[in-house]
Design a protein around this motif. Structure first.
Motif, short mmCIF file in Angstrom:
data_model
loop_
_atom_site.label_atom_id
_atom_site.label_comp_id
_atom_site.label_asym_id
_atom_site.label_seq_id
_atom_site.Cartn_x
_atom_site.Cartn_y
_atom_site.Cartn_z
N GLU A 27 87.18 30.07 51.41
CA GLU A 27 86.97 28.95 50.06
C GLU A 27 85.57 29.21 49.82
N ILE A 28 85.38 29.49 48.49
CA ILE A 28 84.07 29.72 47.88
C ILE A 28 83.93 28.51 46.93
N SER A 29 82.58 28.07 47.29
CA SER A 29 82.10 26.97 46.52
C SER A 29 80.50 27.11 46.26
N HIS A 34 73.76 26.42 45.28
CA HIS A 34 73.98 27.02 46.46
C HIS A 34 75.14 27.61 46.56
N LEU A 35 75.40 28.58 47.33
CA LEU A 35 76.84 29.41 47.34
C LEU A 35 77.39 28.79 48.88
N ARG A 66 77.01 26.85 37.58
CA ARG A 66 77.82 25.86 37.78
C ARG A 66 78.46 25.73 39.03
N ASP A 67 78.78 24.24 39.38
CA ASP A 67 79.50 24.11 40.52
C ASP A 67 80.69 24.29 40.36
N PHE A 68 81.40 24.99 41.26
CA PHE A 68 82.96 24.97 41.43
C PHE A 68 83.41 25.23 42.64
N LYS A 69 84.89 25.21 43.17
CA LYS A 69 85.40 25.32 44.30
C LYS A 69 86.44 26.19 44.08
N ASP A 89 82.96 36.53 34.38
CA ASP A 89 83.40 36.93 35.89
C ASP A 89 84.56 36.16 36.26
N SER A 90 84.84 36.09 37.66
CA SER A 90 85.91 35.31 38.16
C SER A 90 86.02 33.90 37.77
N ARG A 91 84.87 33.20 37.30
CA ARG A 91 84.91 31.84 37.01
C ARG A 91 85.73 31.87 35.75
#
Length: 119
Positions: A27-29, A34-35, A66-69, A89-91
């Protein structure tokens, strides 16, 4: 850093180079620049705080990334470009698959004083 086949992104006509941030099952956020991987803070030592602050100021941003999960599935990898505010990229095109990875790049070329093989 890896090179990706352009076919993986459908909209690009050339291979691209990105940094692998997430591996299958993780799980990547991102939160407040901060990663986190599986809920644990991960230091990105290649980013200097002074650089991030300067870029945010010059681009008028409150966040560099930007924040994501996202929760990765089996055989999915998440890649980001180092120029986070402007990187495609993957975002945007989603996770990639192992067969989309063309090569592992073997050199660090920037900053100049740190040029070396990364193998």
């Amino acid at each position: 850093m890896i090179s990706l086949k352009y076919a993986a992104q459908q909209t690009l006509k050339e291979d691209i180079i990105k940094r692998v941030i997430g591996l299958p099952g993780e799980e990547i956020s991102y939160k407040n620049d901060h990663l986190y991987i599986d809920g644990k803070l991960v230091e990105e030592s290649f980013f200097k705080l002074s650089f991030i602050q300067k870029e945010k100021r010059e681009l008028g941003l409150t966040q560099y990334t930007r924040d994501f999960k996202i929760k990765l599935k089996h055989n999915e990898y998440f890649v980001l470009g180092d120029n986070r505010p402007l990187s495609y990229d993957s975002r945007y095109f989603g996770p990639i698959h192992k067969e989309d990875i063309r090569a592992k790049n073997g050199y660090i070329i920037y900053p100049i004083k740190h040029i070396k093989s990364n193998d």
